[in-house]
Scaffold this motif. Structure first.
Motif, short mmCIF file in Angstrom:
data_model
loop_
_atom_site.label_atom_id
_atom_site.label_comp_id
_atom_site.label_asym_id
_atom_site.label_seq_id
_atom_site.Cartn_x
_atom_site.Cartn_y
_atom_site.Cartn_z
N ALA A 25 0.85 -1.19 0.00
CA ALA A 25 0.00 0.00 0.00
C ALA A 25 0.88 1.24 0.00
CB ALA A 25 -0.93 0.01 1.22
N THR A 42 0.32 5.45 1.18
CA THR A 42 -0.65 6.15 2.02
C THR A 42 -0.17 7.55 2.38
OG1 THR A 42 -1.17 4.00 3.04
CG2 THR A 42 -2.02 5.97 4.13
N ASP A 101 -5.20 5.50 1.78
CA ASP A 101 -4.27 4.48 1.29
C ASP A 101 -4.74 3.89 -0.04
OD1 ASP A 101 -6.43 3.20 2.95
OD2 ASP A 101 -5.45 1.37 2.25
N ASN A 144 -4.37 0.42 -1.71
CA ASN A 144 -4.01 -0.99 -1.60
C ASN A 144 -4.88 -1.73 -2.61
OD1 ASN A 144 -4.12 -3.76 -0.90
ND2 ASN A 144 -3.60 -3.34 1.23
#
Length: 475
Positions: A229, A231, A267, A269
């Motif tokens: 991820a 962020t 984030d 992901n």
């Protein structure tokens, strides 16, 4: 005059390991040799003659009865070049650095590391990233579930907080001082030149004290071989601060969204956005768009509203290069969330669909993140495990008691039991991550066509058809 504090020890010299760094323009990339400094939390703290101020998770109450006395009594010592490897698992390579998880020494066991890129021997390299592109090649092939090889920027002071401490921090950046992040960590042994000895809780796997250390954070790459991820975490403050009480936003006290920083962040992901075949690891390189079995060039672009360095940050874009192929970032596979980069629309849609508190917007969103990037941030390279949430927020179901069918709960394919630190440290002590080919330049300049010869191509030792990789890392 304040007492001299966080003093410099003289029993071991500080010998920063080298780190190559490329600055790129339309004409190509120029290499410099920079260096890295280990964070102060990993260092030996003693009274100047070798008596520990801190040992086995506890402060010496005679040397450290209170924050000021402790800082005046205790010295932060150096790390020699060979000790970086033998005690901390940090080894240099021609293109970068390798970090190992568990390093046993005659004096105990060190877990992971956190390193900062230096500009000079006594100052951190400061990055101002708006309207800029940052690239790094990462080898996460030896990182199983539960671990995190992290590349990120935090708004630390260039001098490690020496000036801001009003003379109570004499060690500074050379000795890795001044760390802060958006989680406002309470485990820092020294904050703003004072020892964090009050209410020190040594019963935890990672002991914590009364105070935390807060600042804005931009996570470029948080990953293991199964999930990743990036962020943005803005904060309602300029620079770093010592927090006390509600302003820390402690989750255990029910104050997570009352603090000065956005701990959740916005984030990206791919797995969490229901694109489950974008990133992962198998022996068949074709099973994922980005296969962590081989090194990955990670390119992040910080796009402004008007294409200038002074415009507001409006988008954080990502693409990858692997085995000579350019790979665009994943698109969200959720109908209610559209896009493949961090922008206001995607962040707002994710918060709504996942039912999350939109603290990202409350803390100023991308505009506030851009303001921190504009002021300058320090690059951190780390390897760590998670004794609080077992890294489930990155690679498994989180919260673990939530229905995994609920959008946003699944962040990766790992089991909910995979990240317990007793297990990872026993099963994967030689787990490691490599950070290579560190580059920065105007948008478009760190792409493959502009990379220097020595920063191109794969890595036969760790990528491709390497048969020496243990099958445990595929589990």
């Amino acid at each position: 005059m304040p007492a001299s504090a966080q003093q410099v020890g003289t029993l071991k010299p500080e010998e920063h390991p080298p780190m190559p760094f490329w600055t790129c323009t339309e004409k190509g990339c120029t290499k410099e040799m920079k260096s890295l400094a280990q964070d102060s939390n990993w260092r030996w703290i003693h009274n100047g003659q070798g008596t520990n101020c801190y040992d086995k998770k506890e402060w010496d109450t005679t040397l450290c009865p209170d924050p000021e006395t402790c800082a005046a009594n205790c010295h932060l010592d150096g790390i020699t070049s060979d000790t970086y490897a033998s005690s901390y698992g940090v080894t240099t390579e021609p293109r970068g650095v390798k970090l190992e998880l568990v390093t046993k020494t005659p004096y105990g066991t060190n877990i992971g590391s956190r390193l900062y890129l230096m500009d000079t021997e006594s100052t951190y390299q400061m990055f101002k990233l708006k309207n800029t592109e940052f690239s790094i090649t990462v080898d996460a092939s030896r990182l199983p579930c539960g671990l995190n090889g992290a590349v990120y920027f935090v708004e630390m002071d260039a001098d490690g907080g020496k000036l801001a401490s009003d003379g109570t921090n004499t060690a500074g950046a050379k000795y890795g001082t001044g760390y802060c992040d958006a989680q406002c960590p309470h485990d820092m042994k020294f904050i703003k030149g004072k020892a964090n000895v009050l209410e020190w809780n040594s019963t935890l796997s990672t002991p914590i004290g009364k105070y935390g250390s807060c600042c804005a954070e931009m996570d470029i790459w948080e990953a293991n071989s199964r999930a990743t991820a990036y962020t943005a975490h803005p904060c309602n403050l300029t620079g770093s601060m010592l927090c006390d009480g509600v302003e820390c936003g402690d989750t255990t006290k029910g104050e997570r969204y009352k603090g000065v920083c956005d701990k959740d962040g916005c984030d990206f992901n791919a797995f969490r956005l229901d694109n489950k075949t974008f990133y992962g690891r198998t022996s068949n390189m074709q099973d994922f768009d980005v296969n962590s079995r081989a090194p990955i060039m990670v390119v992040t672009q910080f796009v402004t509203s008007d294409g200038t360095d002074t415009g507001d940050l409006v988008d954080i874009r990502r693409f990858y290069m692997q085995n000579g192929k350019l790979i665009p970032n994943a698109n969200s596979s959720l109908a209610e969330v559209k896009g493949n980069s961090l922008n206001k629309q995607l962040c707002d849609e994710m918060k709504t669909v996942f039912g999350d508190t939109n603290d990202f917007a409350a803390k100023g969103g991308l505009k506030a993140m851009g303001e921190a990037l504009d002021r300058g941030m320090v690059l951190a390279l780390s390897l760590w495990d998670d004794d609080t949430a077992n890294m489930l927020w990155l690679d498994s179901a989180f919260p673990p008691d939530a229905d995994p069918a609920t959008p946003g709960i699944l962040r990766g394919p790992c089991k909910k039991t995979s990240g317990k630190i007793a297990y990872t440290r026993k099963q994967y002590p030689r787990a490691s991550v490599r950070y290579l080919d560190l580059m920065v330049g105007k948008i478009g300049t760190t792409s493959e066509s502009h990379r220097p010869e020595e920063a191109q191509g794969g890595d036969e030792e760790y990528g491709g058809d390497d048969r020496r990789l243990s099958e445990q890392f595929l589990a």
